[in-house]
Design a protein around this motif. Structure first.
Motif, mmCIF file in Angstrom:
data_model
loop_
_atom_site.group_PDB
_atom_site.id
_atom_site.type_symbol
_atom_site.label_atom_id
_atom_site.label_comp_id
_atom_site.label_asym_id
_atom_site.label_seq_id
_atom_site.Cartn_x
_atom_site.Cartn_y
_atom_site.Cartn_z
ATOM 1 N N THR A 115 36.013 29.526 41.185
ATOM 2 C CA THR A 115 36.649 28.309 40.693
ATOM 3 C C THR A 115 38.160 28.367 40.860
ATOM 4 O OG1 THR A 115 36.733 26.774 38.831
ATOM 5 C CG2 THR A 115 36.841 29.108 38.296
ATOM 6 N N LEU A 116 38.718 27.217 41.112
ATOM 7 C CA LEU A 116 40.163 27.070 41.232
ATOM 8 C C LEU A 116 40.715 26.887 39.830
ATOM 9 C CD1 LEU A 116 42.515 26.796 43.217
ATOM 10 C CD2 LEU A 116 42.010 24.355 43.358
ATOM 11 N N ALA A 117 41.623 27.758 39.439
ATOM 12 C CA ALA A 117 42.213 27.684 38.101
ATOM 13 C C ALA A 117 43.708 27.968 38.200
ATOM 14 C CB ALA A 117 41.551 28.680 37.167
ATOM 15 N N GLY A 118 44.489 27.042 37.711
ATOM 16 C CA GLY A 118 45.937 27.235 37.792
ATOM 17 C C GLY A 118 46.389 27.316 39.239
ATOM 18 N N ASP A 119 46.947 28.452 39.597
ATOM 19 C CA ASP A 119 47.496 28.606 40.945
ATOM 20 C C ASP A 119 46.632 29.471 41.849
ATOM 21 O OD1 ASP A 119 47.907 30.980 39.636
ATOM 22 O OD2 ASP A 119 49.968 31.241 40.313
ATOM 23 N N GLY A 120 45.374 29.732 41.466
ATOM 24 C CA GLY A 120 44.547 30.577 42.315
ATOM 25 C C GLY A 120 43.066 30.429 42.050
ATOM 26 N N TRP A 121 42.299 31.193 42.814
ATOM 27 C CA TRP A 121 40.845 31.189 42.721
ATOM 28 C C TRP A 121 40.367 32.409 41.948
ATOM 29 C CZ3 TRP A 121 37.346 27.621 44.421
ATOM 30 C CH2 TRP A 121 37.827 26.615 45.249
ATOM 31 N N TYR A 122 39.304 32.202 41.172
ATOM 32 C CA TYR A 122 38.730 33.276 40.362
ATOM 33 C C TYR A 122 37.214 33.250 40.453
ATOM 34 C CZ TYR A 122 43.338 33.658 38.343
ATOM 35 O OH TYR A 122 44.685 33.838 38.200
ATOM 36 N N TYR A 123 36.627 34.459 40.361
ATOM 37 C CA TYR A 123 35.183 34.570 40.194
ATOM 38 C C TYR A 123 34.908 34.604 38.701
ATOM 39 C CZ TYR A 123 34.940 36.221 45.057
ATOM 40 O OH TYR A 123 35.020 36.333 46.428
ATOM 41 N N LEU A 124 33.852 33.922 38.291
ATOM 42 C CA LEU A 124 33.392 33.945 36.905
ATOM 43 C C LEU A 124 31.905 34.245 36.899
ATOM 44 C CD1 LEU A 124 35.003 30.585 35.715
ATOM 45 C CD2 LEU A 124 35.941 32.872 35.387
ATOM 46 N N TRP A 125 31.452 35.061 35.925
ATOM 47 C CA TRP A 125 30.034 35.342 35.770
ATOM 48 C C TRP A 125 29.748 35.553 34.290
ATOM 49 C CZ3 TRP A 125 33.607 38.495 38.001
ATOM 50 C CH2 TRP A 125 33.797 39.764 37.458
ATOM 51 N N PRO A 126 28.485 35.456 33.887
ATOM 52 C CA PRO A 126 28.119 35.556 32.475
ATOM 53 C C PRO A 126 28.587 36.856 31.829
ATOM 54 C CG PRO A 126 26.266 34.770 33.748
ATOM 55 C CD PRO A 126 27.316 35.202 34.736
#
Length: 90
Positions: free
Chosen positions: A57-68
């Motif tokens: 996901t795009l958050a703020g100024d960059g991309w991040y991986y998110l998982w449970p």
């Protein structure tokens, strides 16, 4: 202000998930794209058959991986994320 189109976001998401898919496959985990527009990466442990869904996901100024379970990491850390998922999925 920069405006990013939905198509650019979808392409970025897919690119980052593909990078993570390569990393988890190299560690012996199986994966497949899932969800609307293949917007999720489903990763499965070969022995445990445990599964986790990862989103980029795009958050703020960059991309991040998110998982449970509170997992979150910058997409530049795909190798480290793959290591964490390997431990998680045993």
């Amino acid at each position: 202000m920069s405006v990013v189109s939905g198509r650019e976001i979808a392409e970025g998401r897919r690119r980052h998930l593909a990078a993570l898919a390569n990393e988890v496959e190299a560690r012996g985990l199986s994966w497949r794209f899932a969800g609307p527009g293949e917007s999720l990466l489903s990763v499965t442990g070969p022995r445990s058959r445990r599964q986790v869904m990862v989103v980029a996901t795009l958050a703020g100024d960059g991309w991040y991986y998110l998982w449970p379970g509170g997992g979150m990491a910058d997409v530049a850390e795909a190798s480290g994320v793959a290591d964490r998922l390997t431990r998680l999925l045993g």
